[in-house]
Design a protein around this motif. Structure first.
Motif, PDB file in Angstrom:
ATOM      1  N   UNK A  65       0.896  -1.194  -0.017  1.00 45.40           N
ATOM      2  CA  UNK A  65      -0.103   0.138   0.014  1.00 45.40           C
ATOM      3  C   UNK A  65       0.662   1.188  -0.097  1.00 45.40           C
ATOM      4  N   UNK A  66       0.408   2.407  -0.504  1.00 42.90           N
ATOM      5  CA  UNK A  66       1.181   3.610  -0.606  1.00 42.90           C
ATOM      6  C   UNK A  66       0.658   4.752   0.277  1.00 42.90           C
ATOM      7  N   UNK A  67      -0.569   4.198   1.168  1.00 42.90           N
ATOM      8  CA  UNK A  67      -0.913   5.130   1.981  1.00 42.90           C
ATOM      9  C   UNK A  67      -1.334   4.395   3.321  1.00 42.90           C
ATOM     10  N   UNK A  70      -4.720   2.966   8.143  1.00 41.44           N
ATOM     11  CA  UNK A  70      -5.820   3.768   8.694  1.00 41.44           C
ATOM     12  C   UNK A  70      -6.887   4.286   7.594  1.00 41.44           C
ATOM     13  N   UNK A  71      -6.229   4.497   6.558  1.00 42.34           N
ATOM     14  CA  UNK A  71      -7.106   5.302   5.434  1.00 42.34           C
ATOM     15  C   UNK A  71      -7.453   4.275   4.435  1.00 42.34           C
ATOM     16  N   UNK A  72      -7.487   3.002   4.697  1.00 42.04           N
ATOM     17  CA  UNK A  72      -7.676   1.958   3.867  1.00 42.04           C
ATOM     18  C   UNK A  72      -8.489   1.107   4.473  1.00 42.04           C
ATOM     19  N   UNK A  73      -8.974   1.202   5.549  1.00 38.05           N
ATOM     20  CA  UNK A  73     -10.050   0.135   6.349  1.00 38.05           C
ATOM     21  C   UNK A  73     -11.258   0.253   6.046  1.00 38.05           C
ATOM     22  N   UNK A  74     -11.953  -0.920   5.808  1.00 36.05           N
ATOM     23  CA  UNK A  74     -13.283  -0.856   5.275  1.00 36.05           C
ATOM     24  C   UNK A  74     -14.122  -0.453   6.542  1.00 36.05           C
ATOM     25  N   UNK A  75     -15.689  -0.172   6.323  1.00 32.94           N
ATOM     26  CA  UNK A  75     -16.257   0.069   7.394  1.00 32.94           C
ATOM     27  C   UNK A  75     -16.723  -1.121   8.416  1.00 32.94           C
ATOM     28  N   UNK A  84       1.641  -4.357   9.396  1.00 28.24           N
ATOM     29  CA  UNK A  84       2.569  -3.004   9.067  1.00 28.24           C
ATOM     30  C   UNK A  84       1.602  -2.163   8.432  1.00 28.24           C
ATOM     31  N   UNK A  85       1.993  -1.065   8.597  1.00 26.95           N
ATOM     32  CA  UNK A  85       1.155   0.039   8.342  1.00 26.95           C
ATOM     33  C   UNK A  85       1.036   0.448   6.777  1.00 26.95           C
ATOM     34  N   UNK A  86       1.991  -0.401   6.124  1.00 21.90           N
ATOM     35  CA  UNK A  86       1.984  -0.295   4.746  1.00 21.90           C
ATOM     36  C   UNK A  86       1.786  -1.891   4.244  1.00 21.90           C
TER      37      UNK A  86
END
Length: 440
Positions: A65-67, A70-75, A84-86
């Motif tokens: 992931x390149x972001x 936390x900005x990629x979590x599904x609802x 890992x954060x990426x």
């Protein structure tokens, strides 16, 4: 309650399915592939799957992931804390798959059902779809259409003079999988988007030289090794290389076009009321609602945004509309809003593709969706997270994933440098910075 057809079982389709199921709204998901997750599934094949259907994935084998995640979590489905954060894209794919299973969405999804036609007849939508496995054709009626097929399947392939003379191999990033086959090759990468940088970092481990042709004005501060050669746009091809617009020449073995994708919805009949161009779709209210036929929405066209966050906001807006929590403005009012956006773009000499551009107006967009529909507003911290992550990426493309991102509240997060054990022994202390979003 309306009968809803969701086209596509990627993130957009699955998120839509989850919200509609929670509200008890009748829906069906039609997916042309034999799996859910859309473009996030890795396939070593470049063209067709085992059912002879065209592959819609453009996934690289070792992509991360390149972001921050936390900005990629599904609802309603947090990512495992140990990740890992990426994380690797393949790990993220299994997260998407487990999301569908966790919320029992699979029972609503018809896999291997390829939509071939969507048309408006009277007050209903007629959807024709082929069962690829059984070779049967079906036609169903719906009251509302959610298009969630994304725009990362139809490659935008440029043409340059004398390309036919070139003896090397030319392909689009959609068909790139692994870097090992380019060992000791002289590789030309065209474009400066996300895929270009990912492939370049991948390729530098193996290629003899990586020639990079682009005209981007991004302020890339990364220091590259000597095998990286920056070049302007292509002028023409030769048998064994490429001439650039500054008349310089480089011998090249392989070319990879990282030139993006075209918007394409071949199943949309003219009665749908949408005009689909390769880089923009119109007319759309709030970059989402089909103004001519407001019982159709097109998800995920926005650019320069937290894509998963934007999808979630759009789906919640759509769900509120289906529930009757709010009413859309009149067709005339929506068209006036859209026309003002078009006029602003034309007056500033910008391309029509900017109709889908959010960028520094991302948080404003979320606020507009919330104000009109009554849905919970996307926390301002999300836009700030994307901006800081992108700035960190420009600083160093090789190390930007070596940070830990901890959400503090709706407006702030902490970014901490990940220090390796050997560096800690040498006395290095992790740098930690708190970033706070402007509430607008």
């Amino acid at each position: 309650r309306p009968r809803v057809c969701i086209i596509g079982a990627g993130i957009a389709g699955l998120t839509s399915a989850k919200y509609l199921k929670d509200e008890g709204i009748d829906f069906t998901v039609l997916e042309c592939a034999y799996y859910v997750g859309g473009m996030w599934r890795y396939e070593s094949s470049r063209t067709y799957d085992e059912f002879h259907s065209i592959l819609h994935t453009a996934m690289i084998s070792d992509l991360r992931l390149n972001i921050p995640h936390p900005a990629m979590e599904l609802p309603g489905y947090p990512m495992p804390k140990h990740l890992h954060f990426f994380p690797y894209a393949q790990t993220y794919y299994y997260y998407i798959k487990s999301y569908a299973e966790h919320f029992n969405l699979m029972e609503h999804i018809q896999l291997l059902h390829n939509v071939t036609s969507v048309r408006r007849e009277g007050n209903v939508w007629k959807v024709i779809h082929d069962n690829v496995l059984k070779n049967t054709v079906h036609e169903d009626e719906y009251d509302f259409i959610i298009i969630g097929t994304g725009h990362f399947s139809n490659a935008n392939v440029p043409k340059f003079p004398h390309e036919e003379l070139f003896k090397g191999v030319i392909l689009h990033s959609k068909n790139y999988r692994v870097p090992t086959i380019y060992e000791n090759h002289r590789v030309l990468i065209v474009g400066a988007g996300t895929s270009a940088w990912d492939i370049i970092i991948d390729m530098l481990k193996y290629a003899k030289t990586v020639v990079h042709s682009h005209h981007s004005k991004q302020n890339i501060k990364t220091k590259f090794p000597d095998q990286y050669i920056r070049k302007p746009d292509i002028k023409e091809y030769k048998e064994n290389g490429v001439v650039f617009v500054d008349d310089s020449y480089e011998e090249i073995d392989d070319v990879i076009y990282c030139t993006g994708f075209n918007y394409t919805y071949p199943y949309l009949d003219p009665s749908c009321g949408l005009t689909v161009n390769k880089d923009h779709v119109l007319p759309l209210y709030k970059r989402l609602v089909n103004i001519n036929e407001p019982s159709m929405v097109v998800l995920g066209l926005v650019r320069r945004a937290c894509h998963v966050v934007a999808l979630d906001a759009q789906v919640r807006y759509t769900t509120a509309l289906l529930k009757g929590d709010f009413k859309l403005p009149s067709k005339e009012e929506m068209m006036n809003v859209w026309q003002k956006e078009v006029d602003n773009i034309n007056c500033n000499g910008r391309p029509m593709s900017d109709l889908h551009l959010l960028g520094d107006k991302e948080d404003q967009y979320y606020r507009e969706l919330s104000d009109e529909s009554g849905i919970e507003r996307v926390p301002p911290v999300m836009s700030k997270l994307r901006n800081v992550s992108n700035e960190t990426k420009l600083e160093n493309l090789f190390t930007y994933r070596d940070y830990i991102y901890e959400m503090i509240d709706d407006k702030s997060f902490r970014r901490t440098e990940r220090v390796k054990k050997r560096e800690r022994l040498d006395g290095k202390v992790a740098e930690s910075i708190v970033f706070v979003a402007d509430d607008g």
